[in-house]
Design an enzyme around this catalytic site. Structure first.
Site, PDB file in Angstrom:
ATOM      1  N   SER A 165       0.859  -1.185   0.000  1.00  0.00           N
ATOM      2  CA  SER A 165       0.000   0.000   0.000  1.00  0.00           C
ATOM      3  C   SER A 165       0.892   1.231   0.000  1.00  0.00           C
ATOM      4  O   SER A 165       2.083   1.150   0.331  1.00  0.00           O
ATOM      5  CB  SER A 165      -0.889   0.010   1.248  1.00  0.00           C
ATOM      6  OG  SER A 165      -1.523   1.263   1.438  1.00  0.00           O
ATOM      7  N   TYR A 177      -2.304  -1.566  10.482  1.00  0.00           N
ATOM      8  CA  TYR A 177      -2.298  -1.575   9.019  1.00  0.00           C
ATOM      9  C   TYR A 177      -0.976  -1.075   8.432  1.00  0.00           C
ATOM     10  O   TYR A 177      -0.343  -1.762   7.627  1.00  0.00           O
ATOM     11  CB  TYR A 177      -3.467  -0.751   8.476  1.00  0.00           C
ATOM     12  CG  TYR A 177      -3.612  -0.846   6.973  1.00  0.00           C
ATOM     13  CD1 TYR A 177      -4.225  -1.956   6.393  1.00  0.00           C
ATOM     14  CD2 TYR A 177      -3.133   0.149   6.131  1.00  0.00           C
ATOM     15  CE1 TYR A 177      -4.352  -2.063   5.012  1.00  0.00           C
ATOM     16  CE2 TYR A 177      -3.257   0.054   4.753  1.00  0.00           C
ATOM     17  CZ  TYR A 177      -3.864  -1.055   4.197  1.00  0.00           C
ATOM     18  OH  TYR A 177      -3.976  -1.163   2.833  1.00  0.00           O
TER      19      TYR A 177
END
Length: 316
Positions: A165, A177
């Protein structure tokens, strides 16, 4: 004169790269690709996309409902299997299932796409278990799936495609995350070096903000409120309820920039699997290319100042 020479050299370099990247791997219809996280989002679209191109797709879903929906939308070539990437037995069972399907030719492609973002909140609002829940799916699960299937990928001299990401480049919100995506980047870098002599290519996909279940605003908002309600009164008093409201408001502002064209990501994944000369990293989305990637190269003092400008303000 020098500018002219530089422009010509740059043009030749881009032309050569364009030519190399257009060359595709032969006999794609004979190759098997396993994709994790195919219930929805990128994994679901990629499975349908590769199936339409004629590859032999092995789609790993978390739920039977997701697997059934995918089978109904694809050809008989596509096979589904249930996989929980946090369960070692589930991974072992799927590895045995894949081995039966691919036989001696091995597994051409492994796409580690499964991922979650919740629980997420300011770090102080979370517990160790909140971090572990996300890390177990996004990083530890990815590593175990890769290690289990790597002998089959090596046999095919194939590809490992890991979905990281832009949050594996810059980190401006709490929870597991961002650390998990930084970990995916690091694992991919070391694996790429180790696999080079075996003819296996390791690629990283770095999407920007896209409209998926991970970025679903309603789910994230519920998650923030749930984390807030569990906090001791001392921490609530330090942040103030206005901080919570501003945090949710910031989330809704970010939502306006979400990209709903998931094919920008799946096209990168497809290229990584089918190009004779795939890229090491793919930045998917203009926000990734023009905002987050350049920001990641700035001095930390500048990035801190930029993100702090948009951050909610606490009481004390």
């Amino acid at each position: 004169m020098w500018l002219y020479v530089v422009a010509v050299l740059l043009g030749l370099f881009l032309l050569r790269r364009w030519h190399r990247e257009r060359q595709t791997v032969p006999r794609l219809s004979e190759k098997h690709v396993l994709i994790t996280g195919c219930d929805s989002g990128f994994g679901n679209l990629l499975a349908r996309q590769l199936d339409a191109r004629g590859l032999r797709v092995l789609a790993a879903c978390l739920t039977e409902a997701g697997a059934k929906q995918l089978r109904a939308a694809t050809s008989n070539r596509l096979q589904t299997v249930l996989l929980d990437v946090t369960c070692s037995k589930s991974i072992a069972d799927v590895t045995a299932w894949v081995r039966e399907h691919v036989g001696d030719q091995g597994l051409w492609g492994l796409v580690n796409n499964a991922g979650i973002a919740i629980p997420t909140a300011p770090n102080e609002w979370l517990t160790k278990e909140d971090f572990v829940k996300v890390l177990n799916v996004n990083l530890v699960g990815l590593v175990e799936v890769t290690l289990s299937l790597l002998p089959l990928v090596r046999r095919a001299r194939g590809r490992v495609v890991n979905v990281a990401s832009v949050m594996g480049r810059v980190s401006f919100f709490g929870g597991g995350y961002c650390p998990s995506k930084y970990g995916v980047e690091a694992f991919s870098d070391s694996l790429r070096l180790e696999m080079r002599n075996f003819g296996v290519k390791v690629c990283v996909i770095e999407p920007g903000y896209f409209k998926t279940m991970i970025t679903n605003v309603e789910n994230l908002e519920k998650n923030f409120h749930s984390s807030w309600e569990k906090l001791p009164e001392e921490i609530k008093a330090s942040y103030g309820e206005n901080y919570l409201r501003q945090f949710v408001g910031m989330l809704k502002v970010l939502q306006r920039g979400y990209n709903s064209d998931l094919s920008l990501v799946t096209n990168c994944m497809e290229h990584a699997l089918t190009s004779l000369h795939p890229r090491t990293r793919y930045s998917a989305g203009w926000d990734a290319k023009l905002l987050y990637l350049p920001i990641s190269y700035l001095p930390s003092a500048l990035t801190d100042a930029l993100f702090t400008f948009f951050y909610p303000k606490s009481v004390g």
